[in-house]
Write an enzyme that holds these catalytic residues in place. Structure first.
Site, short mmCIF file in Angstrom:
data_model
loop_
_atom_site.label_atom_id
_atom_site.label_comp_id
_atom_site.label_asym_id
_atom_site.label_seq_id
_atom_site.Cartn_x
_atom_site.Cartn_y
_atom_site.Cartn_z
CG ASP A 67 -0.32 -0.51 2.48
OD1 ASP A 67 0.91 -0.42 2.60
OD2 ASP A 67 -1.06 -0.99 3.36
CG ASN A 137 -9.06 -2.44 11.90
OD1 ASN A 137 -8.10 -3.04 11.40
ND2 ASN A 137 -9.56 -1.34 11.37
CG HIS A 139 -5.98 -2.91 8.67
ND1 HIS A 139 -6.16 -1.69 9.27
CD2 HIS A 139 -4.63 -3.09 8.66
CE1 HIS A 139 -5.00 -1.16 9.59
NE2 HIS A 139 -4.06 -2.00 9.24
CD GLU A 144 -8.91 0.38 7.89
OE1 GLU A 144 -8.81 -0.66 8.58
OE2 GLU A 144 -8.43 1.47 8.25
C1 GLP Z 1 -0.67 -0.42 8.78
C2 GLP Z 1 -0.36 -1.12 7.43
C3 GLP Z 1 -0.50 -2.61 7.53
C4 GLP Z 1 0.13 -3.08 8.83
C5 GLP Z 1 -0.69 -2.57 9.99
C6 GLP Z 1 -0.10 -2.92 11.35
O1 GLP Z 1 -1.71 0.46 8.80
N1 GLP Z 1 -1.12 -0.65 6.31
O2 GLP Z 1 0.13 -3.22 6.40
O3 GLP Z 1 0.13 -4.48 8.89
O4 GLP Z 1 -0.98 -1.21 9.90
O5 GLP Z 1 0.98 -2.11 11.65
P1 GLP Z 1 1.97 -2.34 12.87
O6 GLP Z 1 2.88 -3.43 12.44
O7 GLP Z 1 2.68 -1.02 13.00
O8 GLP Z 1 1.15 -2.68 14.02
#
Ligand code: GLP
Length: 266
Positions: A67, A137, A139, A144
């Protein structure tokens, strides 16, 4: 799903790095799917170490990130391109012209940009191994809750929870985009292997829903239940809400014997 429960985040990173190194040793032109967020940073550190100490070669790797934020320049310090450069690309011998992130600029219809990213992945022969984190959540990427389980790369509006979770990464005066271009759930499911890393208690509920919950757009990661080769690598905290941990630990021990005898199956 193969659920692997390890002691701590460092072991999770080590395990994920072994999958990548194995893929690199097996394929002449591997295609990696990469993720951002705090969780994979220690994985990228391990890969940098492997490159520096063992000359692990990334020169033939093509990569696709999950992304990118909407309307953010590649050289903005908050862009995911910058994150990847700082944490990985600038520290290994990957050809950066072969590293791809979805574009999400104002010049072109975002739906066209999303479709173009799908074409790029297809033209590269598809993703061999997709690395994933998971949001609190449920995702994956920026899919989402309520995302279609057959979605493709497109623009998504982020939820309040995700914006809040990620706000720690932005200074108070800094603009935090509320939309992002993300691979869809169907795009992720197309990868030949997916490896999801989760660490920490704040992921335990989402992890349990992903593995034991119903297949539902309410928890986008539950779509991985449909994947033939999904590997879920957890530390103890992230696994803490799973009811059948003993089974996973035992099954993984059996699985390791197969890996020792025959190598990883990639
Ligand atoms: C972000 C990314 C995801 C990631 C998630 C968790 O928003 N778009 O690809 O897996 O949040 O992030 P973290 O590893 O910082 O908890």
């Amino acid at each position: 799903m193969q659920v692997i429960i390890l002691e701590n985040p460092q072991q999770v990173a080590q395990h994920a790095s072994e999958w990548i190194v194995e893929l690199l040793s097996k394929k002449a032109h591997p295609v990696l799917g990469l993720a951002t967020g705090s969780t994979p940073i220690s994985l990228y550190q391990k890969l940098v170490q492997r490159h520096q100490q063992d000359q692990t070669d990334f020169s033939h790797v093509t990569s696709f990130n999950l992304d990118e934020y909407h309307n953010i320049e590649a050289d903005n310090k908050q862009s995911y391109r910058m994150f990847m450069k700082q944490n990985l690309f600038d520290k290994i011998n990957i050809d950066q012209t072969n590293t791809h992130l979805p574009t999400c600029n104002l010049i072109q219809d975002p739906r066209v940009q999303g479709m173009a990213y799908e074409d790029k992945i297809r033209n590269a022969g598809g993703i061999d191994l997709q690395i994933l984190g998971i949001g609190g959540n449920g995702h994956i990427g920026f899919n989402e809750p309520s995302s279609s389980l057959s979605s493709r790369t497109r623009l998504k509006t982020l939820t309040k929870q995700t914006l809040q979770d990620n706000s720690r990464l932005f200074d108070s005066a800094e603009y935090q985009p509320s939309m992002a271009m993300t691979m869809g759930i169907a795009t992720i499911l197309d990868a030949k292997y997916v490896l999801l890393m989760a660490t920490g208690k704040n992921k335990a509920k989402a992890v349990n829903e992903m593995i034991n919950g119903p297949l539902s757009a309410r928890c986008p990661a539950s779509a991985l239940q449909l994947h033939q080769h999904a590997v879920i690598v957890l530390d103890k905290d992230a696994a803490s809400e799973l009811s059948n941990q003993e089974y996973y630990i035992w099954a993984n021990r059996e699985h390791q014997k197969i890996n020792q005898d025959y190598g990883f199956f990639l």
